[in-house]
Design an enzyme around this catalytic site. Structure first.
Site, short mmCIF file in Angstrom:
data_model
loop_
_atom_site.label_atom_id
_atom_site.label_comp_id
_atom_site.label_asym_id
_atom_site.label_seq_id
_atom_site.Cartn_x
_atom_site.Cartn_y
_atom_site.Cartn_z
N GLU A 18 -3.54 -0.64 8.12
CA GLU A 18 -2.36 -0.33 8.95
C GLU A 18 -2.52 -1.03 10.29
OE1 GLU A 18 -1.31 3.81 9.46
OE2 GLU A 18 -1.81 4.25 7.37
N HIS B 86 -3.09 10.87 1.32
CA HIS B 86 -2.56 10.57 2.67
C HIS B 86 -1.94 11.86 3.22
CE1 HIS B 86 -1.01 7.07 5.32
NE2 HIS B 86 -0.69 8.17 5.97
N ASN C 84 -7.42 1.02 10.08
CA ASN C 84 -6.09 1.16 10.68
C ASN C 84 -6.25 1.01 12.19
OD1 ASN C 84 -5.42 1.84 8.09
ND2 ASN C 84 -4.84 3.95 8.52
N ARG D 185 0.86 -1.19 0.00
CA ARG D 185 0.00 0.00 0.00
C ARG D 185 0.89 1.24 0.00
NH1 ARG D 185 -2.56 2.75 4.99
NH2 ARG D 185 -3.91 4.32 4.04
N TYR E 57 -4.18 0.42 15.80
CA TYR E 57 -2.90 0.37 16.51
C TYR E 57 -3.07 -0.01 17.98
CZ TYR E 57 -0.51 2.51 12.57
OH TYR E 57 0.03 2.74 11.34
N GLU F 89 -7.28 7.99 7.10
CA GLU F 89 -7.52 8.48 8.46
C GLU F 89 -7.91 9.95 8.55
OE1 GLU F 89 -4.48 7.65 11.29
OE2 GLU F 89 -4.31 5.55 10.75
#
Ligand code: BGC
Length: 519
Positions: free
Chosen positions: A398, A149, A324, A107, A326, A195
């Protein structure tokens, strides 16, 4: 790049010799490639501003980040994205490394100011992305492209005010159209935005990212225009390109899991509000065509409205969700915030915490990191999305672990990253068995790279990058991933494996036996 013959650590260095597999990789984690469907996508993730460098080369013009980094005290270590990982010059080598790693997808994002600076297509930018795409495909690696992005052309910020001006929608669609037309014959996965919640909060509410605005209103206007731009680009793709190109289009959203501090109605409701303000802000409109009820109630007149036509265009405007993930946080009800000034963070009326009475939600990646290791939160989030948002197809675009910046020798033995990946793969496999439609996973990140405001102070890469030589040096996790991706390795998780690690802390709903280790 240092050649293999020149280094004593040839087995640890990666050049044209590929990745050797040291004995240290014989880790038995109980999860393997075979725990996932045969055609599952395993990739790594990157972004133009963080990887490409060559900021003033090949006809590229400045983005808002290039400009922001010229201002004093904006970036923690005073760095800027002018060179970063120099992928613009090193993409062939990087594609060989990716191929050696064994991933089947990569990506990356298109730099708006490289491909389409000043409202015209830049032939050098076009040639660069064509070569990168072709090179990936020659190695059997599928390109997943993020169209935006975070690197808006500075010219659009200055001339029209960027994302708070509705006219940005047409500008974005023009740019996206160029991407579809130029690359869509080979690119089958498009991500309109990365995001928006995370970035717009910093850009327009907290003012710590460009353009540095602190406002209780503009953050929602910028979000609204982003959603309109997403819907308009998807409409363009579906009407003009999708039938003949046969690709899919989605958006990548950041999702934290928010665990109520106590299983009491107030904290549980606060955790749903936090999910709404973080994920639902964008996911609800693209699935259902409206903002979450909690946002409409709490933000009131500061939250813009969609016209009926806009709502129609938004509803169902993703073929897949890029997620995404985390980390997770505890959350508790915070009604007193209504007495604080209005703003994105207070509108939520929920307080997020990394620990409760000194008990952390998960081990921190390093002492001052924002990232706690909470793989069970990943499972919960995947389940939540399945239930609340009609089980969309998900690519985890992500997921990764950060280390504080350290010299080469102190960075390579990244066992915690291996544990992080093991925990997240395990929870993802379980979520899939429980019915979530997850079709791929991308590790953030392939290389240690430039981390926006954090500069080079912390790193997520499977490969350490020596910034003097630009050598890419595989960490232990790179070997682990390579080994993991071999189709004939490892153990299959039995489907009866009990689900997952549960939260630590004071959650009264949990039996003590469930409060087990984090991986
Ligand atoms: C972003 C990446 C970033 C990563 C780690 C994500 O929010 O999409 O660009 O590098 O987090 O901080």
């Amino acid at each position: 790049m240092t050649s293999c013959s020149m280094v004593s650590l040839c087995s640890l260095r990666v050049a044209s010799c590929g990745i050797a597999s040291p004995a240290a990789q014989k880790l038995n984690t109980g999860i393997s490639r075979l725990s996932f469907p045969k055609d599952f996508i395993f990739g790594t993730s990157s972004a133009a501003a963080q990887y490409e460098g060559a900021a003033a080369e090949g006809g590229r013009k400045p983005s808002i980040w290039d400009h922001w980094c010229t201002l004093p005290d904006k970036i923690d270590d005073g760095s800027n994205p002018s060179i970063t990982m120099d992928q613009y010059h090193r993409y062939k080598e990087d594609v060989r490394l990716l191929s050696d790693l064994g991933v089947n997808a990569y990506r990356f994002s298109i730099s708006w100011t490289r491909l389409f600076p000043d409202g015209r297509v830049n032939p050098e930018g076009l040639a660069y992305y064509n070569s990168l795409i072709n090179s990936l495909l020659e190695h059997g690696i599928k390109p997943f492209i993020t169209i935006y992005h975070w690197d808006l052309p500075q010219a659009l910020q200055e001339s029209m005010g960027g994302w708070t001006n509705k006219e940005i929608v047409d500008k974005y669609v023009e740019f996206a159209d160029i991407c579809f037309a130029a690359f869509g014959d080979r690119v089958k996965h498009w991500i309109t935005f990365n995001e928006p919640c995370h970035s717009l909060k910093y850009c327009y509410a907290e003012g710590i990212w460009p353009p540095g605005v602190k406002s209780d209103t503009e953050v929602y206007i910028a979000g609204h225009n982003t959603l309109l731009a997403h819907a308009a680009a998807v409409k363009r793709y579906r009407e003009k390109y999708q039938a003949k190109q046969g690709g899919k289009i989605g958006i990548s959203l950041d999702g934290f899991w928010y665990e109520p501090v106590y299983q009491i109605p107030q904290d549980v409701a606060a955790s749903y509000r936090a999910l709404d303000f973080n994920l639902g802000w964008f996911l609800s409109p693209v699935v259902y065509g409206y903002y979450p009820e909690t946002m409409r109630a709490n933000v009131g007149g500061r939250l813009p409205h969609f016209t009926e036509e806009e709502a129609r265009n938004l509803m169902g405007s993703i073929d897949f969700l890029g997620l995404n993930y985390y980390t997770s946080m505890y959350v508790k009800d915070s009604p007193s915030d209504i007495w604080q000034p209005a703003g994105y963070n207070t509108d939520m009326r929920a307080k997020t915490l990394f620990d409760v009475d000194g008990i952390p939600i998960g081990p921190k990646a390093y002492e001052t990191s924002w990232l706690s290791i909470v793989p069970w939160g990943f499972y919960k989030l995947l389940n939540y999305i399945k239930k609340e948002y009609n089980n969309p197809t998900i690519f985890v675009t992500e997921n990764g672990f950060n280390q504080v910046h350290a010299p080469y020798k102190d960075s390579m033995d990244d066992n915690e990253r291996i544990q992080y990946l093991t925990g997240h793969y395990t929870n993802m496999a379980q979520a899939i068995r429980d019915g979530a439609d997850v079709q791929g996973h991308f590790i953030w990140s392939f290389l240690d790279c430039w981390e926006w405001k954090s500069g080079y102070t912390n790193h997520f890469g499977l490969f350490y990058v020596d910034r003097n030589t630009q050598d890419r040096l595989p960490k232990k996790s790179a070997y682990w991933v390579k080994n993991f991706l071999k189709p004939d390795r490892g153990l299959i998780l039995p489907s009866a494996t009990p689900p997952l690690v549960q939260p630590l802390g004071k959650n009264v709903a949990l039996a003590p036996a469930q409060a087990v280790q984090a991986f």
